[in-house]
Scaffold this active site. Structure first.
Site, PDB file in Angstrom:
ATOM      1  N   HIS A  98     -25.644  16.589  10.676  1.00 39.32           N
ATOM      2  CA  HIS A  98     -24.628  17.639  10.713  1.00 39.32           C
ATOM      3  C   HIS A  98     -25.275  18.963  10.314  1.00 39.32           C
ATOM      4  O   HIS A  98     -26.188  19.000   9.484  1.00 39.32           O
ATOM      5  CB  HIS A  98     -23.474  17.303   9.767  1.00 39.32           C
ATOM      6  CG  HIS A  98     -22.288  18.190   9.933  1.00 39.32           C
ATOM      7  ND1 HIS A  98     -22.226  19.446   9.374  1.00 39.32           N
ATOM      8  CD2 HIS A  98     -21.127  18.015  10.606  1.00 39.32           C
ATOM      9  CE1 HIS A  98     -21.065  20.007   9.696  1.00 39.32           C
ATOM     10  NE2 HIS A  98     -20.383  19.162  10.446  1.00 39.32           N
ATOM     11  N   GLU A 137     -24.497  21.260   8.416  1.00 37.39           N
ATOM     12  CA  GLU A 137     -24.492  21.554   6.974  1.00 37.39           C
ATOM     13  C   GLU A 137     -25.603  20.794   6.257  1.00 37.39           C
ATOM     14  O   GLU A 137     -26.177  21.290   5.286  1.00 37.39           O
ATOM     15  CB  GLU A 137     -23.110  21.231   6.390  1.00 37.39           C
ATOM     16  CG  GLU A 137     -22.057  22.208   6.890  1.00 37.39           C
ATOM     17  CD  GLU A 137     -20.638  21.676   6.848  1.00 37.39           C
ATOM     18  OE1 GLU A 137     -19.741  22.386   7.337  1.00 37.39           O
ATOM     19  OE2 GLU A 137     -20.427  20.554   6.339  1.00 37.39           O
ATOM     20  N   ASN A 164     -13.944  14.569  10.468  1.00 38.69           N
ATOM     21  CA  ASN A 164     -14.935  14.709   9.400  1.00 38.69           C
ATOM     22  C   ASN A 164     -14.242  15.405   8.226  1.00 38.69           C
ATOM     23  O   ASN A 164     -13.982  16.604   8.277  1.00 38.69           O
ATOM     24  CB  ASN A 164     -16.128  15.528   9.895  1.00 38.69           C
ATOM     25  CG  ASN A 164     -17.129  15.823   8.789  1.00 38.69           C
ATOM     26  OD1 ASN A 164     -17.117  15.207   7.725  1.00 38.69           O
ATOM     27  ND2 ASN A 164     -18.011  16.780   9.028  1.00 38.69           N
ATOM     28  N   GLU A 195     -22.014  20.667  18.120  1.00 33.49           N
ATOM     29  CA  GLU A 195     -21.241  21.556  17.263  1.00 33.49           C
ATOM     30  C   GLU A 195     -21.968  22.894  17.122  1.00 33.49           C
ATOM     31  O   GLU A 195     -22.915  23.002  16.340  1.00 33.49           O
ATOM     32  CB  GLU A 195     -21.066  20.940  15.869  1.00 33.49           C
ATOM     33  CG  GLU A 195     -20.189  19.714  15.824  1.00 33.49           C
ATOM     34  CD  GLU A 195     -19.739  19.410  14.406  1.00 33.49           C
ATOM     35  OE1 GLU A 195     -18.534  19.268  14.194  1.00 33.49           O
ATOM     36  OE2 GLU A 195     -20.599  19.341  13.518  1.00 33.49           O
ATOM     37  N   SER A 213     -14.030  24.028  15.202  1.00 32.29           N
ATOM     38  CA  SER A 213     -12.684  24.603  15.182  1.00 32.29           C
ATOM     39  C   SER A 213     -11.800  24.016  16.288  1.00 32.29           C
ATOM     40  O   SER A 213     -11.039  24.738  16.949  1.00 32.29           O
ATOM     41  CB  SER A 213     -12.741  26.130  15.285  1.00 32.29           C
ATOM     42  OG  SER A 213     -13.438  26.685  14.177  1.00 32.29           O
ATOM     43  N   GLY A 253     -15.720  25.800  11.193  1.00 36.34           N
ATOM     44  CA  GLY A 253     -14.971  26.336  10.067  1.00 36.34           C
ATOM     45  C   GLY A 253     -14.732  27.825  10.135  1.00 36.34           C
ATOM     46  O   GLY A 253     -14.267  28.434   9.172  1.00 36.34           O
ATOM     47  N   LYS A 312     -15.421  16.071   5.401  1.00 36.54           N
ATOM     48  CA  LYS A 312     -16.355  16.855   4.584  1.00 36.54           C
ATOM     49  C   LYS A 312     -16.091  16.562   3.102  1.00 36.54           C
ATOM     50  O   LYS A 312     -15.749  15.438   2.759  1.00 36.54           O
ATOM     51  CB  LYS A 312     -16.270  18.332   4.942  1.00 36.54           C
ATOM     52  CG  LYS A 312     -16.509  18.583   6.437  1.00 36.54           C
ATOM     53  CD  LYS A 312     -16.739  20.025   6.759  1.00 36.54           C
ATOM     54  CE  LYS A 312     -16.990  20.182   8.242  1.00 36.54           C
ATOM     55  NZ  LYS A 312     -17.355  21.563   8.616  1.00 36.54           N
TER      56      LYS A 312
END
Length: 249
Positions: A100, A102, A15, A171, A213, A177, A17
């Site tokens: 996701h 985010e 991904n 996730e 990560s 991150g 991003k």
């Protein structure tokens, strides 16, 4: 009875991003194409919308498939700024991320909307990758299983036929991150719970990826777990050799 791990093809998906440029993408995609890959492992990348044409051309005829990072729940219409499944399919897109963390946190996407996006993706011939995961506060409160169950419920309600074409990605938000990652045992515990829910819905073959990560240094220990079928990789997918080492793990 759930499917054995050997019957589920491993999938490692990057991904990107909101990263990339024409020049940087060209270098990354060339590195991926030239890299050695295990034919038993599927490799894919999810790129920002503006670079679809570049990725489509660069990966044509290669062992790597590609996807988008979001899709509209609508087929067409007055939805400024949104991108439909049919538009993605026009470029040869195969996958699309939905839900996701985010998107859920920054754009207020509900689990019901995520399921609607998955339906739209399926109707357009795309394979949705449904992302689920808990925050640090939820994890520390012992609510992980409850949160995952709530996020998955509208997707599980789509039924076995739809679920057979869907990938689930777990996730943990606290590991995205941050450099932190769930231990293989922690990840396996959550994956096993997701697997049980999928099996109950008749979707024994649905693959479950781990994201958060993931690096070449921890990939093998994660992949050794019985219910982890691959990875959704963030930052490490922007470095061709690192990403290929993850896939090789």
């Amino acid at each position: 009875m759930t499917a054995t791990k050997k019957s589920r093809t491993r999938l490692v998906m990057g991904n990107w991003k909101m990263h990339g440029s024409l020049a940087a993408n060209a270098e990354l995609l060339t590195g991926l194409r030239l890299g050695q890959a295990d034919p038993a492992v599927e490799i894919a990348v999810c790129a920002p919308f503006p670079y679809m044409a570049q990725v489509s051309v660069a990966l044509a005829g290669s062992h790597i498939s590609w996807g988008a990072q979001d899709v509209s729940a609508h087929a067409q219409g007055a939805y400024t700024g949104e991108v439909s499944a049919a538009m993605l399919a026009d470029f040869g897109c195969r996958w699309v991320l939905v839900g996701h963390s985010e998107r859920r946190s920054m754009h207020g996407e509900s689990s019901q909307l995520v399921a609607e996006k998955a339906v739209a993706a399926l109707a357009g011939g795309l394979a949705p990758v449904v992302c689920v995961g808990e925050t640090l506060a939820e994890q520390e409160a012992g609510q992980t299983a409850q949160i995952i169950e709530q996020q998955l419920a509208p997707v599980l309600a789509l039924g076995a036929q739809a679920l057979a074409k869907i990938v689930v990605a777990y996730e943990p938000v606290w590991a995205i991150g941050t450099g932190r990652t769930a231990t293989p045992e922690q990840a396996q515990q959550v994956h096993a719970g997701i697997r049980a829910s999928l099996a109950h819905a008749g979707a024994q073959q649905t693959r479950i990826l781990y994201g958060g990560s993931v690096k070449a240094s921890n990939a093998a220990s994660l992949f050794a777990m019985g219910d982890i079928d691959g990875a959704l990789v963030g930052g490490a997918s922007l470095v061709a050799q690192e990403f290929l080492r993850i896939a090789a793990a």
